[in-house]
Design an enzyme around this catalytic site. Sequence first.
Site, PDB file in Angstrom:
ATOM      1  N   LYS A   1      -6.805  -7.608-100.335  1.00  0.00           N
ATOM      2  CA  LYS A   1      -5.407  -7.986-100.172  1.00  0.00           C
ATOM      3  C   LYS A   1      -5.248  -8.846 -98.926  1.00  0.00           C
ATOM      4  O   LYS A   1      -6.045  -8.677 -97.995  1.00  0.00           O
ATOM      5  CB  LYS A   1      -4.482  -6.759-100.097  1.00  0.00           C
ATOM      6  CG  LYS A   1      -4.921  -5.616 -99.219  1.00  0.00           C
ATOM      7  CD  LYS A   1      -4.958  -5.616 -97.739  1.00  0.00           C
ATOM      8  CE  LYS A   1      -4.199  -6.328 -96.750  1.00  0.00           C
ATOM      9  NZ  LYS A   1      -4.677  -6.156 -95.359  1.00  0.00           N
TER      10      LYS A   1
ATOM     11  N   TYR B   1       1.617  -3.646 -98.059  1.00  0.00           N
ATOM     12  CA  TYR B   1       1.533  -2.226 -98.424  1.00  0.00           C
ATOM     13  C   TYR B   1       2.922  -1.658 -98.719  1.00  0.00           C
ATOM     14  O   TYR B   1       3.087  -0.791 -99.567  1.00  0.00           O
ATOM     15  CB  TYR B   1       0.903  -1.410 -97.295  1.00  0.00           C
ATOM     16  CG  TYR B   1      -0.588  -1.610 -97.169  1.00  0.00           C
ATOM     17  CD1 TYR B   1      -1.480  -0.862 -97.937  1.00  0.00           C
ATOM     18  CD2 TYR B   1      -1.119  -2.538 -96.277  1.00  0.00           C
ATOM     19  CE1 TYR B   1      -2.845  -1.041 -97.823  1.00  0.00           C
ATOM     20  CE2 TYR B   1      -2.476  -2.724 -96.160  1.00  0.00           C
ATOM     21  CZ  TYR B   1      -3.340  -1.975 -96.937  1.00  0.00           C
ATOM     22  OH  TYR B   1      -4.692  -2.169 -96.830  1.00  0.00           O
TER      23      TYR B   1
HETATM   24  P1  NAD Z   1     -12.838  -9.713 -90.092  1.00  0.00           P
HETATM   25  O1  NAD Z   1     -12.353 -10.842 -89.275  1.00  0.00           O
HETATM   26  O2  NAD Z   1     -13.336  -8.508 -89.398  1.00  0.00           O
HETATM   27  O3  NAD Z   1     -13.997 -10.217 -91.059  1.00  0.00           O
HETATM   28  C1  NAD Z   1     -13.908 -11.412 -91.779  1.00  0.00           C
HETATM   29  C2  NAD Z   1     -15.294 -11.859 -92.193  1.00  0.00           C
HETATM   30  O4  NAD Z   1     -15.192 -13.104 -92.856  1.00  0.00           O
HETATM   31  C3  NAD Z   1     -16.255 -12.033 -91.011  1.00  0.00           C
HETATM   32  O5  NAD Z   1     -17.500 -11.491 -91.332  1.00  0.00           O
HETATM   33  C4  NAD Z   1     -16.343 -13.549 -90.879  1.00  0.00           C
HETATM   34  O6  NAD Z   1     -17.608 -13.961 -90.371  1.00  0.00           O
HETATM   35  C5  NAD Z   1     -16.177 -13.987 -92.319  1.00  0.00           C
HETATM   36  N1  NAD Z   1     -15.750 -15.384 -92.449  1.00  0.00           N
HETATM   37  C6  NAD Z   1     -16.214 -16.217 -93.379  1.00  0.00           C
HETATM   38  N2  NAD Z   1     -15.684 -17.422 -93.239  1.00  0.00           N
HETATM   39  C7  NAD Z   1     -14.869 -17.376 -92.184  1.00  0.00           C
HETATM   40  C8  NAD Z   1     -14.049 -18.322 -91.519  1.00  0.00           C
HETATM   41  N3  NAD Z   1     -13.966 -19.605 -91.939  1.00  0.00           N
HETATM   42  N4  NAD Z   1     -13.329 -17.908 -90.473  1.00  0.00           N
HETATM   43  C9  NAD Z   1     -13.382 -16.652 -90.052  1.00  0.00           C
HETATM   44  N5  NAD Z   1     -14.162 -15.686 -90.628  1.00  0.00           N
HETATM   45  C10 NAD Z   1     -14.893 -16.058 -91.673  1.00  0.00           C
HETATM   46  O7  NAD Z   1     -11.687  -9.334 -91.110  1.00  0.00           O
HETATM   47  P2  NAD Z   1     -11.537  -7.990 -91.935  1.00  0.00           P
HETATM   48  O8  NAD Z   1     -10.684  -7.033 -91.202  1.00  0.00           O
HETATM   49  O9  NAD Z   1     -12.858  -7.525 -92.385  1.00  0.00           O
HETATM   50  O10 NAD Z   1     -10.658  -8.517 -93.176  1.00  0.00           O
HETATM   51  C11 NAD Z   1     -11.251  -9.206 -94.244  1.00  0.00           C
HETATM   52  C12 NAD Z   1     -10.328  -9.109 -95.460  1.00  0.00           C
HETATM   53  O11 NAD Z   1     -10.197  -7.754 -95.839  1.00  0.00           O
HETATM   54  C13 NAD Z   1      -8.909  -9.622 -95.220  1.00  0.00           C
HETATM   55  O12 NAD Z   1      -8.434 -10.277 -96.355  1.00  0.00           O
HETATM   56  C14 NAD Z   1      -8.094  -8.372 -94.978  1.00  0.00           C
HETATM   57  O13 NAD Z   1      -6.737  -8.501 -95.371  1.00  0.00           O
HETATM   58  C15 NAD Z   1      -8.826  -7.387 -95.863  1.00  0.00           C
HETATM   59  N6  NAD Z   1      -8.698  -5.997 -95.346  1.00  0.00           N
HETATM   60  C16 NAD Z   1      -8.282  -5.051 -96.199  1.00  0.00           C
HETATM   61  C17 NAD Z   1      -8.145  -3.755 -95.759  1.00  0.00           C
HETATM   62  C18 NAD Z   1      -7.706  -2.677 -96.716  1.00  0.00           C
HETATM   63  O14 NAD Z   1      -7.394  -1.581 -96.257  1.00  0.00           O
HETATM   64  N7  NAD Z   1      -7.682  -2.935 -98.002  1.00  0.00           N
HETATM   65  C19 NAD Z   1      -8.412  -3.437 -94.428  1.00  0.00           C
HETATM   66  C20 NAD Z   1      -8.864  -4.454 -93.577  1.00  0.00           C
HETATM   67  C21 NAD Z   1      -8.999  -5.733 -94.045  1.00  0.00           C
END
Ligand code: NAD
Length: 396
Positions: free
Chosen positions: A163, A247
């Site tokens: 999401k 959410y």
């Molecule tokens: P994060 O920043 O910790 O991780 C993002 C990942 O994407 C990193 O490994 C990064 O290297 C990679 N990436 C690839 N291309 C990139 C770019 N051009 N710029 C930046 N990063 C890049 O983020 P996260 O917290 O892991 O979130 C990732 C996704 O998961 C988001 O869409 C977020 O909304 C979703 N999420 C969902 C939940 C849930 O409870 N369902 C919780 C957290 C995050």
Amino acid sequence: MLASRGVRDIVAGIPLRSTMPFDIMKNNAPHTSISRRAFLNRLSATGTLALAPRAMLAGDGNGKTFGVALAGLGGYSTGQLGPALKLTKHCRLVGVVTGSEGKGRKWAQEHGFPETNIYHYDNMAAMADNPAIDIVYVATPNALHAKHAIAAAAAGKHVICEKPMATSVADCDAIIAACEKAGVRLGMGYRLHYDPHHEELRRLVRTREFGSFMKMDGGFAFKMTKPQWRAEKELAGGGPLMDVGVYVIQEAFMAAGTVPLVAVTARELPKERPEFFKDVEESLEWTMEFANGAKCQCFTSYNSNRDEFRAEAEGGWFQIGPAFGYRGQKASTSRGPVVVEPPASQQALQIDAFVRHVRDGAPNLVPGKMGKRDMVVIEAIYASAAKAGERIELKV
Ligand code: NAD
């Protein structure tokens, strides 16, 4: 890599803002104690979603174990999805898509898959030749979901998309079209559909035990302190509405049941830290109006803490807070606290349910069209806020 603070980090300690009467938690009302299996079995005997809880029961299928590749090895994958994929009964992690080869090798070692299953974002097409991978789970920044989900579908892989599904309705349509064209299934990472506290709300709606929930109120907000892509429009698509406000939208739909949403009105609150939130909203409040007259007052912010939802009907009420985290939910109804067995991992249930959907034809509780529906609402909310709270009609 950009520094970021995921929901993983913010959900655990969000203090509950006591704007709503959580009085029932303090009184001596009798507990409703339901074991998870009894809870799910009871639900399976009811209503149109009768098969849904069966989809949540892992371990009773005889089909093959699916291989999942995680695209994006950031905070959510590291903290939640990787560990969840050690608990799933119907699938395991067999590959990754990452910009960092070193990180990929570390994951391969930890999860015991060959290094040939490490892909880069630019060579996802090569996954088409890898039969070990059945599903790609897209967990990259929001604005990249469409690119990575479409690449996965084109490689013939089923897709789970985090999401928000994308950053525009047009991109949601593109993902759905790509999956249809490739003949693969699409599911959302909406983990709360696999949490029994939220399932209790949906059960109350299905059985109409309290009647229709007409008055709802909820918020999900956290105080963002470190700079990260979540506060950059280009990668996030928007501010807290995209990230955590979604959410509250989800929960309002759960409480409304099958009643369509007909209008939204929204207002962006003045920024207290404009230098931090340059091109996304800092805080937003909005109202969702449903066709039966039910209304939900909603709030989201990156500059305060809130994590709760309440729904009132003529015959009773449901409330939950903490509401939206990975664990630690506390729910009650006008009858007393809801006591259910929390799952070891919402995500493990969610991913296993998707495998059961693809493999066994079980219902998909969180299909791509649900992700698109929420994006339609998000766009309408932003449109209303941009027009100083004009009422935007829609029907979803
Ligand atoms: P994060 O920043 O910790 O991780 C993002 C990942 O994407 C990193 O490994 C990064 O290297 C990679 N990436 C690839 N291309 C990139 C770019 N051009 N710029 C930046 N990063 C890049 O983020 P996260 O917290 O892991 O979130 C990732 C996704 O998961 C988001 O869409 C977020 O909304 C979703 N999420 C969902 C939940 C849930 O409870 N369902 C919780 C957290 C995050």
